[in-house]
Design an enzyme around this catalytic site. Structure first.
Site, PDB file in Angstrom:
ATOM      1  N   ARG A  94       0.803  -1.227   0.000  1.00 21.38           N
ATOM      2  CA  ARG A  94       0.000   0.000   0.000  1.00 21.38           C
ATOM      3  C   ARG A  94       0.830   1.268   0.000  1.00 21.38           C
ATOM      4  NH1 ARG A  94      -4.030  -2.327   3.618  1.00 21.38           N
ATOM      5  NH2 ARG A  94      -5.730  -2.891   2.232  1.00 21.38           N
ATOM      6  N   PHE A 113      -9.234   1.516  -5.410  1.00 22.20           N
ATOM      7  CA  PHE A 113      -8.588   0.190  -5.356  1.00 22.20           C
ATOM      8  C   PHE A 113      -7.505   0.098  -4.270  1.00 22.20           C
ATOM      9  CE2 PHE A 113      -5.875   0.765  -9.557  1.00 22.20           C
ATOM     10  CZ  PHE A 113      -5.167   1.779  -8.969  1.00 22.20           C
ATOM     11  N   GLU A 114      -7.040  -1.128  -4.076  1.00 22.69           N
ATOM     12  CA  GLU A 114      -6.113  -1.462  -2.973  1.00 22.69           C
ATOM     13  C   GLU A 114      -6.675  -1.011  -1.624  1.00 22.69           C
ATOM     14  OE1 GLU A 114      -1.942  -0.747  -3.625  1.00 22.69           O
ATOM     15  OE2 GLU A 114      -2.056  -1.499  -5.670  1.00 22.69           O
ATOM     16  N   GLY A 115      -7.974  -1.140  -1.464  1.00 26.84           N
ATOM     17  CA  GLY A 115      -8.651  -0.729  -0.225  1.00 26.84           C
ATOM     18  C   GLY A 115      -9.248   0.650  -0.409  1.00 26.84           C
TER      19      GLY A 115
END
Ligand code: FAD
Length: 621
Positions: free
Chosen positions: A303, A434-436
């Site tokens: 992240r 995206f990615e959380g």
């Protein structure tokens, strides 16, 4: 060292779907041995060990990174035409080949496996360069290295797996990560892709379909998440998710379609179908049933790439806005002299410096220990930077006016410099999804923020536990809070910097951490287990924590950078950032006590039930 912890959340009053989601993610959670700076902030502690003085790269590490970054920068400037890539929706193969030759697909992969073996900070600096130039190239390299095969393999791979796959992906065989399905966005419990053990006992057979797999249409290897048969844990059947390394040329792997988006036009993203795909058991990552843990831990560090790329983009926007605000004269003055535009530029500079400082601080922990627990730091960086970058690009568009909205190609055709802010805006929007997504990031941070309290008092509130256990927990909790709570009312002072103004800001951080800790505790007492449903309240606490982290990183880095320099400009940037952050913090606290949340929730319910017909009237249906 990560350890498993017992169930501390009462799921008895949740819906079946929510319970499944919580139980699955809780089982995948790990808890670290020590407490990080940010985790301490949420508990009212201001402990600068490990963050002050601001950790800087060693000269040797920096020099190793520099050699690669110079080549990457030259490649980007000379060979990567970001507008053309956006227009055609393709990254030319020679560009990809050249990236591979530079080692850009194996930046963090250890040299013994054919990679460059660079540390996280250098990787983040590469992401910054990429982010400042071409969103599509950033996504290609980032999806490959931050969530694709390299990162989980470095963290969890067996020696055989590393020897087999790392040299391939380091030299440019593209990799991807496949978790999302049509019914699985933020909630992996609903996953339908299954991996059944084959009768031979040595392999699994995967069936299912994955959605929006970035790099999936070009990948040679993909990390695929699939459900394996449930296991009985404490007498109950528990869902298992397992991570497999799957080669795309194996029979049964098929790219169904390539997906296209508002921005990132050259993303090699698609729907991938797995039909009776036989995967050898030795291709399981970590262990059967540990797939979600692989995914979550991979993302803990992965992240950091997006916020680093956002910092690069923000720097670019600042450069463009600065030049234009000086050059463009309207109403008798360069537009940068008008207070409304100057305000945007100041905010842009301050937030850009803050986001880079946060990323570098978090990355420095990973440089020291690749297994360092940076989940809170990385999540806060991702949340804060992606939202700030969106505001920055939006402001850059406003400053460029009509030229911000015009495409680079059109500007060029009129003889103007092709500065494609509209492309930046389109490419940047996905970062908070995206990615959380931002909402999921806030929930994730809130869960970590409450963790120390849940460990102490979770059992007291858990109606699933026997009374005797709850009573024992109540006694333990009483003694903990009898010592902890009064401390939260004591004055606190900052430190760690030489500059008096920054010292005052860090004292504010120290004081406010205690105010934050008190607020979280009071809310726990007030709402009990129902606190989990008070998302907006929790989110305000998270926002305060994010600002405190940003202020700390900013002050420490500004202090370090200004050392031995006569000029005070970076100190003024940091001072301005902190003054603005303090206002945002006050606003969050104010809204904790006074807000329209419940009225808003009722309006939303009415809207959702289709009762706001008057509001919706007058449109083409
Ligand atoms: C361009 C692109 C590239 C992608 N690349 C990959 C990839 O490489 N691999 C992969 O596996 N996936 C990938 N994804 C999927 C991406 O990670 C998901 O889109 C993301 O997880 C969100 O899922 P969703 O879109 O289904 O939204 P949903 O989960 O349906 O959520 C919709 C909205 O509701 C909010 N929401 C959901 N649950 C809650 C809650 N409990 N409380 C409050 N709000 C909530 C979300 O924040 C969001 O705003 C990609 C997606 C896109 C668009």
């Amino acid at each position: 060292m990560a350890i498993e912890e017992p169930e501390i959340i009462d799921t008895s009053k949740m819906s079946a779907g929510q319970r499944a989601a919580i139980e699955l993610t809780e089982a995948a959670r790990t808890t670290p041995g020590g407490k990080t700076f940010v985790a301490g902030l949420f508990m009212g502690e201001f402990n600068l060990d490990g963050v002050s003085p601001f950790p800087s790269q060693s000269a040797d590490d920096r020099a190793r990174g520099e050699a690669f970054l110079k080549k990457l920068e030259t490649l980007l400037r000379e060979k990567v035409d970001a507008d053309e890539i956006d227009r055609t929706g393709e990254i030319p193969q020679p560009v990809i080949d050249e990236m591979a030759r530079l080692g850009a697909f194996g930046i963090k992969i250890p040299t013994e496996y054919g990679g460059l073996g660079l540390h996280q900070t250098n990787y983040c600096r590469a992401a910054m360069l990429l982010g400042s130039w071409c969103g599509n190239s950033t996504a290609l390299l980032s999806a490959h290295q931050s969530i694709g095969v390299p990162q989980p393999l470095i963290l969890f791979g067996t020696e055989e797996q590393k020897k087999k796959y790392l040299p391939r992906v380091a030299h440019g065989e593209i990799s991807a990560f496949a978790l999302t399905e049509t019914g699985v966005g933020s909630d992996p419990a609903a996953m339908t892709t299954r991996a059944e053990p084959a009768p031979d006992g040595n392999s699994f057979i995967i069936n299912g379909e994955k959605l929006w797999c970035t790099n999936g249409t070009k990948a040679g290897v993909i990390v695929v998440m699939a459900k394996t048969p449930p296991k009985i844990v404490n007498g109950k059947s528990k869902e298992q998710i397992t991570a497999f390394i799957v080669e795309t040329n194996w029979p049964g792997v098929e790219v169904i379609c390539r997906c296209r988006f508002m921005g990132l036009k050259a993303l090699y993203n698609g729907v991938i179908r797995f039909k009776d795909v036989r995967v050898p058991r030795e291709n399981i990552l970590m262990a059967e049933g540990k797939g979600l843990r692989v995914a979550l831990t991979t993302l803990d560090t992965g992240r950091l790439t997006l916020p680093a790329a956002c910092a690069g983009l923000a720097k670019r926007c600042l450069e463009i806005s600065r030049k234009w605000a000086n050059e463009r004269v309207q109403w008798g003055a360069p537009i940068g002299r008008h207070a409304a535009i100057a305000d945007k530029i100041a905010r842009m500079a301050a937030n850009t410096f803050a986001m880079e400082s946060m990323v570098l601080l978090a990355a420095s922990h990973v440089d020291k220990d690749k297994h360092a627990d940076v989940r809170l730091e990385a999540a806060l960086c991702k949340l804060w930077a992606t939202e700030a970058a969106w505001e920055i690009v939006n402001d850059a568009m406003q400053i460029r006016g009509g030229r911000g909205y015009e495409t680079g190609e059109s500007l060029k055709s009129r003889g103007e410099t092709p500065i494609a802010i509209e492309r930046f805006l389109r490419d940047c929007r996905i970062n908070t999804i995206f990615e959380g997504s931002s909402e999921i990031m806030r929930l994730f941070i809130a869960r970590e923020m409450l963790d120390p309290h849940l460990k102490v008092a979770g059992a007291v509130l858990n109606s699933k536990l026997p009374m005797s256990q709850r009573s024992r927990a109540a006694v333990k909790a009483f003694w903990f809070y009898a010592r902890w709570y009064p401390v939260q009312w004591l004055p606190a002072i900052g430190g760690g910097v030489r500059n008096p103004a920054l010292k005052r800001h860090l004292s504010f951080v120290a004081r406010t951490a205690r105010r934050l800790a008190r607020g979280i505790f009071h809310s726990m007492v007030r709402y009990g287990p129902k606190l989990e449903r008070e998302q907006l309240l929790l989110f305000r606490f998270v926002n305060v924590g994010a600002e405190l982290f940003a202020m700390t990183a900013t002050c420490l880095r500004a202090d370090q950078l200004s050392e031995g320099r006569g000029d005070g400009e970076i100190l003024r940037v940091a001072d301005y950032f902190c003054k603005s952050a303090r206002l945002r913090i006050e606003e969050n606290f104010r809204h904790i006590g006074r807000n329209a949340d419940h009225a808003g929730y009722h309006v939303a319910r009415e809207a959702l039930e289709g009762r706001l017909t008057e509001v919706e009237r007058g449109i083409v249906e």
